[in-house]
Design an enzyme around this catalytic site. Structure first.
Site, PDB file in Angstrom:
ATOM      1  N   THR A 174      12.648 -47.657  18.574  1.00  0.00           N
ATOM      2  CA  THR A 174      11.396 -47.838  19.637  1.00  0.00           C
ATOM      3  C   THR A 174      10.344 -48.667  19.329  1.00  0.00           C
ATOM      4  OG1 THR A 174      10.342 -45.699  19.354  1.00  0.00           O
ATOM      5  CG2 THR A 174      12.117 -45.792  20.919  1.00  0.00           C
ATOM      6  N   ASP A 175       9.208 -49.131  20.070  1.00  0.00           N
ATOM      7  CA  ASP A 175       8.085 -49.772  19.720  1.00  0.00           C
ATOM      8  C   ASP A 175       6.808 -48.705  19.859  1.00  0.00           C
ATOM      9  OD1 ASP A 175       7.312 -49.476  22.610  1.00  0.00           O
ATOM     10  OD2 ASP A 175       7.898 -51.321  23.181  1.00  0.00           O
ATOM     11  N   GLN A 176       5.870 -49.131  19.696  1.00  0.00           N
ATOM     12  CA  GLN A 176       4.473 -48.446  19.683  1.00  0.00           C
ATOM     13  C   GLN A 176       4.600 -47.460  20.891  1.00  0.00           C
ATOM     14  OE1 GLN A 176       1.138 -50.289  18.735  1.00  0.00           O
ATOM     15  NE2 GLN A 176      -0.196 -48.341  18.431  1.00  0.00           N
ATOM     16  N   MET A 196       9.313 -46.978  23.655  1.00  0.00           N
ATOM     17  CA  MET A 196      10.243 -47.756  24.283  1.00  0.00           C
ATOM     18  C   MET A 196      11.343 -48.217  23.572  1.00  0.00           C
ATOM     19  SD  MET A 196       8.404 -49.607  27.597  1.00  0.00           S
ATOM     20  CE  MET A 196       6.613 -49.482  27.287  1.00  0.00           C
TER      21      MET A 196
END
Length: 145
Positions: A26-28, A31
């Site tokens: 996931t990203d920050q 997601m």
């Protein structure tokens, strides 16, 4: 005697398995990063071949390798950290020296289609030279599960 082509099976071989979005994917914002989908596609291909009774490791031992020629992915909805996803992988086409796999990722919690895509693979030998799929392997890849 004329050679006849066998009509394609009405239901192509497919396999469905479950995966969970890991934190590292996931990203920050939590997601799933777009790059996470390609390893998920690979996981689906490997699981499908195993379900067909021909694990990828056996294919490699027999001198068959399947480098990716093309990837398509259409992102339909956001997948979040810890989401459970159902990955369905289907063999869409088997050529003389190629295979095309299709993928659908669905989040069962809300029945949302998260992504769909496809990969096209060449069949090559240990030296990277294009190699025809033997008839038995083409038939096995085209049969129903």
């Amino acid at each position: 005697m004329a050679k006849t082509e066998q009509s394609p099976s009405p239901t192509p071989p497919s396999h469905t398995h479950t995966l969970r979005v890991r934190y590292a994917e996931t990203d920050q914002a939590g997601m799933a990063h777009h790059a996470a989908y390609l390893p998920w596609f690979e996981e689906g291909r490997v699981a499908l071949l195993r379900a067909l009774g021909k694990p990828y490791r056996e294919l490699e031992a027999e001198g068959f390798h399947f480098p990716v020629l093309e990837v398509q992915c259409r992102y339909r909805a956001v997948a979040l950290f810890d989401d459970v996803l159902k990955m369905t992988t289907t063999i869409e086409a088997v050529g003389g020296a190629s295979i095309r796999f299709g993928y659908r990722l669905v989040r069962p919690a809300d029945d949302m289609l998260v992504a769909e895509g496809a990969t096209q693979h060449a069949c090559v030998d240990d030296a990277g030279k294009v190699k025809r799929l033997p008839r038995e392997l083409r038939e096995m890849l085209g049969r129903r599960l």
